[in-house]
Design a protein around this motif. Structure first.
Motif, PDB file in Angstrom:
ATOM      1  N   LYS B 425       0.840  -1.207   0.000  1.00 48.37           N
ATOM      2  CA  LYS B 425       0.000   0.000   0.000  1.00 48.37           C
ATOM      3  C   LYS B 425       0.871   1.251   0.000  1.00 48.37           C
ATOM      4  O   LYS B 425       0.611   2.213  -0.719  1.00 48.37           O
ATOM      5  N   GLY B 428       3.480   0.710  -3.353  1.00 47.86           N
ATOM      6  CA  GLY B 428       2.970   0.235  -4.631  1.00 47.86           C
ATOM      7  C   GLY B 428       3.636  -1.034  -5.120  1.00 47.86           C
ATOM      8  O   GLY B 428       3.301  -1.547  -6.182  1.00 47.86           O
ATOM      9  N   GLY B 511      -0.832  -3.199  -7.164  1.00 47.53           N
ATOM     10  CA  GLY B 511      -2.236  -2.903  -7.420  1.00 47.53           C
ATOM     11  C   GLY B 511      -2.879  -2.335  -6.161  1.00 47.53           C
ATOM     12  O   GLY B 511      -2.235  -2.224  -5.125  1.00 47.53           O
ATOM     13  N   ASP B 512      -4.178  -2.011  -6.254  1.00 47.40           N
ATOM     14  CA  ASP B 512      -4.835  -1.355  -5.115  1.00 47.40           C
ATOM     15  C   ASP B 512      -4.987  -2.285  -3.918  1.00 47.40           C
ATOM     16  O   ASP B 512      -4.868  -1.867  -2.777  1.00 47.40           O
ATOM     17  N   ASP B 513      -5.250  -3.545  -4.163  1.00 48.97           N
ATOM     18  CA  ASP B 513      -5.738  -4.419  -3.102  1.00 48.97           C
ATOM     19  C   ASP B 513      -5.127  -5.817  -3.241  1.00 48.97           C
ATOM     20  O   ASP B 513      -5.825  -6.781  -3.548  1.00 48.97           O
ATOM     21  N   GLU B 521      -8.353   1.394   3.539  1.00 51.53           N
ATOM     22  CA  GLU B 521      -7.094   1.799   2.916  1.00 51.53           C
ATOM     23  C   GLU B 521      -6.863   1.060   1.607  1.00 51.53           C
ATOM     24  O   GLU B 521      -6.123   1.538   0.743  1.00 51.53           O
ATOM     25  N   TRP B 522      -7.515  -0.091   1.432  1.00 49.46           N
ATOM     26  CA  TRP B 522      -7.321  -0.860   0.201  1.00 49.46           C
ATOM     27  C   TRP B 522      -8.271  -0.400  -0.899  1.00 49.46           C
ATOM     28  O   TRP B 522      -8.261  -0.956  -1.995  1.00 49.46           O
ATOM     29  N   THR B 524      -8.206   2.624  -2.120  1.00 50.72           N
ATOM     30  CA  THR B 524      -7.573   3.676  -2.904  1.00 50.72           C
ATOM     31  C   THR B 524      -6.334   3.109  -3.581  1.00 50.72           C
ATOM     32  O   THR B 524      -6.019   1.925  -3.426  1.00 50.72           O
ATOM     33  N   THR B 525      -5.647   3.938  -4.361  1.00 49.34           N
ATOM     34  CA  THR B 525      -4.499   3.436  -5.114  1.00 49.34           C
ATOM     35  C   THR B 525      -3.331   3.163  -4.178  1.00 49.34           C
ATOM     36  O   THR B 525      -3.299   3.614  -3.041  1.00 49.34           O
ATOM     37  N   SER B 526      -2.342   2.398  -4.695  1.00 50.06           N
ATOM     38  CA  SER B 526      -1.111   2.146  -3.939  1.00 50.06           C
ATOM     39  C   SER B 526       0.049   2.763  -4.710  1.00 50.06           C
ATOM     40  O   SER B 526       0.278   2.325  -5.828  1.00 50.06           O
ATOM     41  N   PRO B 528      -1.337   5.735  -2.039  1.00 49.32           N
ATOM     42  CA  PRO B 528      -2.507   6.617  -2.152  1.00 49.32           C
ATOM     43  C   PRO B 528      -2.084   8.014  -2.570  1.00 49.32           C
ATOM     44  O   PRO B 528      -0.967   8.443  -2.273  1.00 49.32           O
TER      45      PRO B 528
END
Lengths: 341, 559
Positions: B425, B428, B511-513, B521-522, B524-526, B528
């Motif tokens: 997270k 990225g 990826g995001d999650d 928190e998952w 949004t983008t990584s 964020p």
């Protein structure tokens, strides 16, 4: 799982044996090898607690291990999620109540032992000792017997039928120290401006070691406390010897005069001479002790000479200054000191 | 850092270099909770390496009786700096760093309530840490190289009086604790305010992730306990410089009073460090078991009650002070009581795993080791709560082993779990699983070799904080084995550092999650964006992302 449990039980039960194995040669101050009532009592409650915690460990660690192995993801598991279980009031109540009950039992037993040890009344035959912690040595006084020594506590053996325990008053001259002779009793801190008490009633003659257990500055590591437990008659003989004033050996007359002419007497007492300082250890019967500098070195004439020359070589930071004597004076002085038996 | 330095001076490289300066500038002036969170954690890790090196030096010195690897005064400085650094400059920055980073994301906020106060808190803490370490060169004045404080991390009076520790080394300790305390209080105020006022739509208190509950509890406790510690530091400074006699026993002051002040901070502090560890575990175990946390309300209640009860246990550090039977009994009881909510948590985590599909990725591995090691830590804690047993164990190596089971075997393991879990997270990129496994197993073996063994010399009468010991006590073999575990732990940490450096450059994209997780928190983008979310997400239950992924099986009805 059962085998694992057996192994853990064996470990818990084996803990004292482990210590005994290490006990082979030297005087290991093993708390599981008590020789005095407070230490026996502590071992008793320790076994009780080890039993309870050992059982808890077996159950919980076993459950954890089972869960980890049983519910690991396997190759055949599909992408779907397992059933979601949000909680269970009954189960959670159970694992709240059971620990409470365990705590209750544990507390009652603990309170009983605390009271038993701390509130023990002093019987008439008790020996009274005052130990004063100093950076970094112990002063040991027997106020009723008129004996003052250092770093080596001598006590009579106590017969359970006719107990003669030793009651110790703890005081500090500077910072906090802690009195700890594991085979005789648990720790009691030695605190300036506060008087603490601890008692021991060793049932077996012998020599037991402990050392300062509260960090007290530079030489906290070299603050040995030796306890010698004598049979009753031996103890009385030891007291009589310690009560005597210093022996006046004519052969060491020059050394004695030298001692009296130096700053030594500002800090040290030698009873029967003008030396009556109180900052350092009483030297009246210096040679009756085994170590110099609370365990810094064996008390031999050579070490004694090195110590007088410069204590820092044996115990850096020791508060006794190097006396900067000539070699001849050193020899003379050492020859006098070794007569203080 | 040499990997970052350009090897040529092409215009492109020059551009990079300018960009680097600008980037650094951005980091220095930032008020973004995520960047400050990262800086907290990195600061903690740097101090962790320093304090670890100090521990290594001590273990080498104690490996065998009568060694002269370091001088007595150096050894005393080493354990003072090791303890102080680990508590105030490693534990606190790392847990509050995670709190900083995660709390706004988890509750659907764009930042903390007071971003500038947040930056202030971080820089003050860092300054306090530098002040403490400056004592190494400046502790006795201009020529006092190598004179770090040597009073122990709990700095018992009257050893801290000017009569016993002249020079300035103790003053550096005194002021550094005061200053880092100001920073920590600032962050705690911020987290409380954020949690109470900045939650996104639908994020009721009863839906907050358990980690957020933990940080709220911990921040509240911080406000209660750091103030007395700061007061005690001011009293100590007054004693040393203005002739006050609070702790000056030569003038009728009380040495025991310092202990009450210190441990009223010191014991809840252990929970301030350990509760966030519980928070990490409560977030990670459900995701890798693919099950909802078992008994959410119970865990939250247990967390808050640990926070409250922890305020009444401090004097179990003082059973040997001679407080008398009634007080000793009271503190034995309160200390035993705190094991009840703690035990409840273990059972709830187990019940969460029970019936799940456990995916043994690195974060879960660390959590599993934590479960065993924390169990041991808790049970030796019960032994220490039994006051008579404690009279033997306290201030011996048994107690050193016990609290390292808490702070290393439990807290550090959960921190590593959290690092592996949230690294994707934050950066990225994923950390390497293969290196993660090496890191994990070496650390488990090394840690247990060192710290299981360390209990034994304590039982055999070895006091803590001694720089050497006699050969005839039967302690040598245990100390040798204890020291042998150290290189394994050093290699493990080195592997972690390598893993971070390599993964930052070429780890697989996250990826995001990446974990298929359920908290905000998952969503949004990584990493964020600085504003966290394009649109503030609406929370529908305790697991908003579960609801999105399973519209046919919503969480809400079960709450």
């Amino acid at each position: 799982m059962r085998r694992r449990g057996v192994l853990i039980c064996a470990f818990v039960a084996g803990l004292p044996a482990l210590g005994a194995a290490a006990d082979g040669q030297g005087p290991t101050p093993n708390m599981f090898a008590p020789v005095s009532t407070p230490a026996y009592a502590i071992r008793e409650i320790a076994f009780f607690v080890l039993g309870i915690t050992g059982a808890i460990f077996v159950v919980v660690a076993g459950l954890t291990l089972y869960t980890i192995i049983r519910f690991r993801r396997r190759a055949g598991d599909g992408p779907s999620e397992p059933p979601q279980v949000y909680g269970s009031r009954q189960i959670e109540l159970a694992w709240t109540v059971v620990p409470f009950l365990i705590v209750l039992v544990l507390f009652l037993v603990t309170a009983r032992y605390i009271w038993g040890i701390e509130r023990y009344q002093q019987p008439p035959g008790a020996v009274e000792v005052t130990i004063v912690g100093n950076q970094w040595w112990w002063e040991i006084r027997y106020p009723k017997l008129g004996v003052v020594t250092a770093n080596e506590l001598h006590v009579p053996v106590s017969d359970p039928a006719r107990p003669t325990p030793t009651f110790i008053t703890l005081e500090s001259a500077d910072v906090i120290h802690s009195f700890w002779v594991p085979q005789l009793a648990g720790k009691m801190d030695v605190i300036p401006n506060k008087t603490n008490h601890v008692w021991v009633d060793p049932t077996t003659p012998g020599t037991y070691v402990g050392q300062c257990a509260e960090y007290c500055g530079l030489q906290h590591a070299l603050m040995l406390l030796i306890v010698v437990v004598h049979p009753r008659e031996d103890f009385e003989r030891w007291v009589a010897a310690q009560q005597a004033v210093a022996r006046d050996d004519p052969a060491a007359r020059r050394g004695r005069e030298l001692f009296a002419s130096l700053a030594c007497i500002n800090c040290h007492t030698v009873r029967g001479t003008p030396a009556n300082g109180v900052f350092g250890p009483d030297l009246t019967h210096l040679m009756s002790r085994w170590t110099i500098g609370a365990g810094a070195a064996r008390n031999t004439p050579e070490n004694l000479r090195a110590w007088v020359d410069d204590p820092g070589t044996l115990k850096s930071g020791a508060l006794m200054p190097a006396m900067k004597l000539s070699r001849r004076d050193l020899d003379t002085l050492t020859a006098y000191l070794v007569t203080l038996r | 850092m040499s990997v970052l330095a350009p090897t040529t001076t092409s215009p492109e490289a020059a551009g990079n270099r300018r960009a680097l300066v600008e980037q650094l500038h951005d980091w220095v002036v930032t008020v973004d909770h995520k960047r400050l969170g990262i800086m907290y954690v990195v600061t903690g890790l740097v101090f962790f390496v320093i304090a670890g090196a100090e521990a290594t030096a001590m273990r080498v010195q104690l490996a065998w009786p009568g060694l002269h690897v370091v001088a007595p005064e150096t050894f005393n400085r080493l354990f003072t700096m090791h303890g102080t650094t680990m508590i105030f400059l490693v534990g606190i920055p790392i847990v509050f760093g995670f709190g900083n980073y995660l709390v706004p994301l988890m509750i659907g906020a764009r930042d903390l309530a007071f971003p500038r106060l947040n930056a202030f808190g971080f820089w003050v803490l860092l300054f306090g840490g530098l002040l403490l370490h400056f004592s190494v060169v400046g502790g006795d004045g201009l020529y006092g190289a190598g004179s770090a404080p040597a009073v122990g991390w709990f700095a018992y009076a009257p050893l801290t009086g000017r009569a016993f520790t002249p020079g300035n080394a103790t003053d550096y300790w005194n002021l550094a604790i005061l200053v880092t305390g100001v920073g920590t209080i600032a962050t705690a105020v911020n987290l409380v305010a954020t949690t109470l006022t900045m939650r996104g739509p639908g994020m009721t208190l009863g839906r907050m992730p358990i980690f957020v509950w933990v940080m709220l509890t911990v921040s509240g406790m911080t406000l209660v306990i750091l103030s007395p510690l700061s007061a005690a530091q001011i009293m100590l400074a007054l004693d040393r410089y203005l002739g006050a006699h609070f702790f000056d026993t030569q003038a009728g002051g009380s040495a025991v009073m310092w202990q009450h002040f210190f441990w009223f901070f010191g014991h809840p502090e252990v929970y301030i460090l350990m509760l966030p560890g519980f928070g990490f575990v409560s977030e990670i175990i459900p995701v890798f078991s693919r099950k909802v946390i078992f008994g959410y309300a119970t865990i939250v209640a247990a967390t808050v009650s640990i926070g409250l009860v922890s305020l009444s246990v401090w004097a179990h550090h003082m059973f040997a002070v001679g407080m008398g039977a009634p007080l000793n009994s009271f503190f034995a009881l309160s200390t035993m009581l705190i094991s009840v909510p703690t035990g409840i948590k273990i059972f709830n985590w187990l019940a969460t795993m029970y019936g799940g599909r456990l995916q043994f990725k690195t974060p879960l591995l660390f959590c599993c080791a934590f479960l065993f090691q924390f169990l041991c830590a808790g049970l030796t804690g019960v032994m220490l709560a039994v006051a008579p047993f404690d009279w033997q164990l306290t201030d011996s190596y048994f107690v050193v082993a016990h609290f390292h089971f808490v702070l290393v075997g439990s807290l550090l393991f959960t921190i590593f779990a959290a690092m592996y879990y949230w690294f994707p997270k934050v950066t990225g990129r994923m950390l390497s699983e293969r290196l993660g496994r090496w890191h994990f197993w070496l650390l488990v073996i090394g840690f247990n070799l060192t710290f299981i063994t360390m209990h034994v010399p304590g039982i055999l009468g070895m006091p803590r904080r001694i720089y050497t010991y006699q050969a005839d006590r039967g302690w040598e073999i245990w100390n040798l084995v204890t020291t042998l575990g150290v290189p394994l732990q050093l290699i493990a940490v080195l592997i972690f550092v390598v893993n971070v450096v390599l993964s930052l450059r070429r780890g697989t994209l996250a990826g995001d999650d990446p974990w298929d997780a359920w908290t905000l928190e998952w969503a949004t983008t990584s990493p964020p964006p600085s504003y966290n979310f394009d649109a503030i997400p609406v929370t529908t239950s305790r697991r908003p992302l579960w609801d999105l992924k399973h519209p046919d099986d919503l969480d809400g009805p079960h709450e």
